[in-house]
Design an enzyme around this catalytic site. Structure first.
Site, PDB file in Angstrom:
ATOM      1  N   ASP A 167      38.862  42.978  66.598  1.00 16.78           N
ATOM      2  CA  ASP A 167      40.094  43.691  66.906  1.00 16.78           C
ATOM      3  C   ASP A 167      40.924  43.852  65.648  1.00 16.78           C
ATOM      4  O   ASP A 167      40.380  43.926  64.540  1.00 16.78           O
ATOM      5  CB  ASP A 167      40.877  42.923  67.982  1.00 16.78           C
ATOM      6  CG  ASP A 167      41.700  43.857  68.846  1.00 16.78           C
ATOM      7  OD1 ASP A 167      42.873  44.092  68.512  1.00 16.78           O
ATOM      8  OD2 ASP A 167      41.174  44.363  69.847  1.00 16.78           O
ATOM      9  N   HIS A 204      47.850  43.397  68.391  1.00 17.23           N
ATOM     10  CA  HIS A 204      46.874  43.638  69.469  1.00 17.23           C
ATOM     11  C   HIS A 204      45.872  42.499  69.543  1.00 17.23           C
ATOM     12  O   HIS A 204      45.588  41.956  70.624  1.00 17.23           O
ATOM     13  CB  HIS A 204      46.190  44.975  69.202  1.00 17.23           C
ATOM     14  CG  HIS A 204      45.412  45.543  70.339  1.00 17.23           C
ATOM     15  ND1 HIS A 204      44.061  45.327  70.491  1.00 17.23           N
ATOM     16  CD2 HIS A 204      45.773  46.343  71.355  1.00 17.23           C
ATOM     17  CE1 HIS A 204      43.627  45.980  71.562  1.00 17.23           C
ATOM     18  NE2 HIS A 204      44.652  46.605  72.113  1.00 17.23           N
ATOM     19  N   SER A 413      42.178  47.108  77.335  1.00 22.03           N
ATOM     20  CA  SER A 413      42.087  46.165  76.210  1.00 22.03           C
ATOM     21  C   SER A 413      42.383  44.747  76.651  1.00 22.03           C
ATOM     22  O   SER A 413      41.824  43.792  76.110  1.00 22.03           O
ATOM     23  CB  SER A 413      43.103  46.533  75.120  1.00 22.03           C
ATOM     24  OG  SER A 413      42.558  47.348  74.130  1.00 22.03           O
TER      25      SER A 413
END
Length: 477
Positions: A167, A204, A413
């Site tokens: 990620d 994220h 996600s």
């Protein structure tokens, strides 16, 4: 995905990849992004066949010569893929690439004879477009616990399940979150701009690591910043980066990937296929996001879960809305999505522990759901105005917020690490050493279901997850 949001994301990714000319695809629509003037082929004889065929084809096309067709990268990468230039990347705009389209058509007959794909666009694989996130993060007070909350399981170094997250990197202050005590990996390379404003999509990977650790505290989470640049990477590079990650860390029990792309096909991504073939022969379980198109179109690599040979090695994950009873408006769906988990308005670690960090919204919320749903979804609430918008609609002053540790965020996600955590938790509880066996056992034992586009699908709900009620402002209900 609505065209407006797609164009906004395209501009954002193009800025993050200034040396790679990008276009929207397939040819006259906005479904995915790809590299302009370049196609992919397998190394060796197939690359030479593609090169020769495309060169011969282009001699009959006005404005192009055989010199336009040449190798754009050497045959040295582990993915076994060669980039072949088929035109001038500086020509045209971002609305499609006829040279690439002609190159694909020139091999169509030969592909039919060969029984497999010989040529492909070089797609952009991303968390930012079509994959995740489904919205932008919202600040949550540190006094409010994560959701899912931390499970009542202790960490044991000898039995901890290894989870590798591909990620964005970890925020500099992630250690300030108790949940991330057993997390390590790469740093987020650049968190803020010159004005100290948090950049879009950073955090994220930290958010995802927090979700895995909350659902399954007995995990050692490693985060690699493979998707550091606005969460985007070319397909031709992703396969190589995935190999680098497992070479560096070893094949983990669980690989969590919250990125992907559609490609208009049903046979996977050429650029990551070598990695997927090696994955099939390992013990690792790939848990992959189904994407945020609100579409049934296969999204890769999650859709490998539907291909023969990958049924046990890949688990594709869609997102449930905040009540857990139905699919989230943005979630992709279809038979290739094998499980669903809460993915709307989850709370996890972001940044700002000790020092609040400002963030300016990039996208404006919609008046109604951009996917046509009727509930109070994240398309609409909480309302904010962003920097990016349609011409003539840019707000005089976009909304700014301050993050102080926790955030609420939505997307497949985030449903993905929830499921990765549930598989890891099952391994700990049952002392099952095989993650693929744990996947099968978890789905077989599941008794919860949700409705997604009329189908009843497995709903994997963490025991510590709590449904979220959305408060719609007075007069907007």
């Amino acid at each position: 995905m609505a065209p407006q949001r797609f164009r906004e994301q395209f501009d954002q990714i193009q800025r993050s990849m200034p040396d790679v000319p990008l276009v929207m695809g397939p040819d006259d629509s906005a479904e995915f992004f790809y590299e302009k003037g370049v196609v992919l082929a397998r190394d060796g004889d197939e690359a030479r066949l593609v090169e020769d065929t495309v060169r011969d084809h282009f001699t009959t096309m006005a404005g192009l010569t055989p010199d336009h067709v040449r190798r754009a990268s050497p045959e040295t990468n582990r993915t076994g893929i060669t980039r072949i230039q088929v035109g001038d990347p500086g020509e045209g705009d971002g609305g499609g690439d006829p040279n690439v389209a002609h190159a694909l058509r020139s091999l169509r007959t030969m592909e039919g004879r060969a029984g497999r794909r010989l040529i492909s666009r070089n797609h952009v694989v991303s968390i930012a477009v079509n994959a995740c996130p489904g919205d932008e993060p919202v600040p949550v007070p540190l006094s409010e616990p994560p959701n899912p909350a931390a499970a009542d399981t202790s960490y044991d170094e000898g039995t901890a399940v290894g989870v590798l997250v591909i990620d964005t990197g970890l925020m500099h202050d992630y250690r300030s979150c108790p949940l991330l005590a057993h997390t390590d990996g790469d740093a987020q390379l650049r968190e803020c701009d010159e004005d100290g404003i948090l950049q879009q999509y950073v955090g994220h990977g930290t958010f995802i690591a927090g979700l895995v650790a909350a659902v399954a505290p007995n995990t050692h989470v490693t985060v690699r910043n493979t998707l550091n640049d606005a969460g985007a990477i070319l397909e031709s590079e992703l396969g190589e980066k995935l190999f680098e990650a497992v070479d560096r860390d070893g094949w983990p029990e669980i690989l969590s990937l919250s990125a992907g792309t559609s490609n208009g096909r049903t046979d996977g991504l050429l650029g990551v296929h070598a990695f997927m073939e090696e994955l099939r022969d390992q013990r690792t379980l790939l848990v992959a996001a189904a994407g945020n198109n609100g579409s049934a179109t296969p999204f890769w690599p999650a859709a490998y879960a539907e291909l023969p040979g990958w049924e046990t090695s890949v688990l594709s994950v869609g997102a449930l809305r905040a009540d857990g009873e139905f699919g989230a408006c943005f979630s992709n769906h279809g038979g290739w999505v094998k499980a669903y988990a809460p993915g709307e308005r989850l709370t996890s670690a972001l940044t700002g522990f000790g020092t609040p960090v400002p963030y300016v919204y990039q996208h404006s919320t919609y008046d109604t759901c951009r996917y046509g749903f009727g509930y109070a979804c994240t398309c609409q609430y909480p309302r904010h105005s962003g920097v990016l918008s349609e011409p003539g609609e840019v707000p005089a002053k976009p909304d700014q917020v301050m993050f102080e540790g926790h955030a609420q965020w939505s997307g497949t996600s985030f449903a993905t690490p929830v499921v990765a955590g549930l598989v890891a938790s099952h391994m700990t509880e049952t002392k099952e050493p095989d993650p693929r066996a744990a996947r099968k056992q978890l789905l077989a034992a599941n008794t919860e279901y949700a409705e997604v586009h009329g189908a009843h699908v497995p709903a994997l709900l963490p025991p510590t997850w709590r449904p979220v009620t959305v408060e719609v402002p007075a007069g907007e209900a």
